[in-house]
Design an enzyme around this catalytic site. Sequence first.
Site, PDB file in Angstrom:
ATOM      1  N   LYS A 281       0.877  -1.118  -0.049  1.00 24.01           N
ATOM      2  CA  LYS A 281      -0.055   0.044  -0.050  1.00 24.01           C
ATOM      3  C   LYS A 281       0.836   1.210  -0.004  1.00 24.01           C
ATOM      4  O   LYS A 281       1.958   1.309   0.187  1.00 24.01           O
ATOM      5  CB  LYS A 281      -1.033   0.046   1.418  1.00 24.01           C
ATOM      6  CG  LYS A 281      -1.964  -1.102   1.389  1.00 24.01           C
ATOM      7  CD  LYS A 281      -2.619  -0.851   2.717  1.00 24.01           C
ATOM      8  CE  LYS A 281      -3.862  -1.904   2.742  1.00 24.01           C
ATOM      9  NZ  LYS A 281      -5.060  -1.865   1.549  1.00 24.01           N
ATOM     10  N   ARG A 355     -10.280 -12.045   2.784  1.00 23.47           N
ATOM     11  CA  ARG A 355     -10.877 -12.948   2.115  1.00 23.47           C
ATOM     12  C   ARG A 355     -10.228 -14.239   2.447  1.00 23.47           C
ATOM     13  O   ARG A 355     -10.881 -15.360   2.388  1.00 23.47           O
ATOM     14  CB  ARG A 355     -11.307 -12.755   0.816  1.00 23.47           C
ATOM     15  CG  ARG A 355     -10.395 -12.527  -0.453  1.00 23.47           C
ATOM     16  CD  ARG A 355     -10.601 -11.921  -1.384  1.00 23.47           C
ATOM     17  NE  ARG A 355     -10.805 -10.149  -1.228  1.00 23.47           N
ATOM     18  CZ  ARG A 355     -11.094  -9.550  -2.388  1.00 23.47           C
ATOM     19  NH1 ARG A 355     -11.441  -9.996  -3.391  1.00 23.47           N
ATOM     20  NH2 ARG A 355     -11.348  -8.278  -2.087  1.00 23.47           N
TER      21      ARG A 355
END
Length: 501
Positions: A281, A355
């Site tokens: 990020k 996830r």
Amino acid sequence: MKFTFRNWENPSQVLSEKADAVVIPVLDADVGADSLLGAIDGQLSGYLRQAISEEQFAAKATQSLSFHTQGKLGSTRLTLLGVGKPTGVVPADVRTWTARAIRSLPSSAKVVTLCLRGVTPADAASVGQSVAEGALLVTYQFDKYLSGDRKKRSAVQEVVVLLPPDVSTEAAAVGAQRGQIISEGVCLCRDLVNEQPTEMCPRRLAEVATQLAQKLGLGCTVLGVKECEALGMGMFLGVGRGSVEEARFIHLTYKPQSEPRKKIALIGKSVTFDSGGLSIKTTEGMLWMKMDMGGGAAVLGAISALAQLQCPDEVHVLLAAAENMPSGNSYKLGDVLRGMSGKTVEINNTDAEGRLTLADAMTYAVEKLGVDEIIDLATLTGSSMVALGSTTAALFSNSDALAARIVDASAKTGDDLWRMPLRDRLFDSLKSDIADMKNSGDRYGGSISAALFLREFVGDKVWAHIDMAGPVHAEKDVGHTPKGASGYGVALLCELLAPRA
Ligand code: BES
Ligand code: MN
Ligand code: ZN
């Protein structure tokens, strides 16, 4: 903090009430004709009317009027809290009013009296609960790293609530106890999320869970990397591989005294820091990623409250805790991971890690625990915030009935959410040429494709997924939530699984 409930019949009781402050919620329609305000004005020789007029106090929902009573009332200060035009007194509003009342106090105030008019007898317990929640949640402070004056906590020791004569003070006090239990769960959650990420690593999270289980008499199992390997949790372990902090799989169990109504798994995303991994990020994107275990913190706060509220269901709390870091050992783009269900996933973005961790926890809930219902809470996608803003969570469910119950509970607790569609056609973007699927799809509809990914792992179980990437954190003080970790989800799960009497 102590909560005391008393009935009142006539204004003289309010005038003589001994407190550091008396706070009176006022409807805008009533300002001119309110008989209690009339009585106070008489005692203050017309000063109240003068202040109302000169300060242009119209009891709008954003206005308040607060002043020193110069010894002319029993209370040192008087605050009129504008509440606008509600249609009747709703318990959820009382939570906000209490929080506003406490914010309006000078920092030295210890005892505050809240004069609640218009409460109906049926709402006694809920109003008691709301007062406790409003007061305890608004005075929360994460101050362990502050020094000197900034460490000063709220001085409030007692909230006295004056209720109409036909409202049971006993029922209100019982409600306040419930509010206290829930608020403790919310504050536990906030503490875990506010903590710095180097401290709140998977190992530490497992310690906190173990201690909590001991305190409450819950079942507790913590699995290390070897044990997760043996279970085939290759997706979860892939995410944690790049970190020097080893992953931990945490499982707490609460069993009710009598035969459980049903068996539920509460799964919380517990990425203790999300750097993005090799798909790293930006600084700005990484800034708040200590909060990426907010789902896990919420289910821990919830089970702690649910155990004390004697929830009628068997509750399993699962946290697949890992740190997502880039290193020579990280999982890579192009890797194919096989999870506990046997399904394979091609990694096309290591920042879509949540996830993967959740999926193995879901398989564990389905295959190992055989639960009837799965609810997961996860700071899963930035897309959910693009869709709904930063204060509303995205709800997905394969069951209209469960979704409706969650929407209902949300309206009562103020944990805001909105149901989103599980559109099958968006699954196309998760198709892989070499594995059963990819871990990330199109940018558009990103929170939906993430939910569709998760759906692959719930089998035929009743399931709801709450993407709380936005509301995990409050950007400024709002209502009963101070800036910082909000504790989102704890009160919601309590309302859902241990309904009010
Ligand atoms: N933890 C983030 C989601 C997030 C973003 C939470 C902002 C709170 C605030 C999650 O792991 C993530 O990085 N999601 C990606 C998914 C994408 C790579 C498919 C995202 O939302 O950009
Ligand atoms: Mn990520
Ligand atoms: Zn994440």
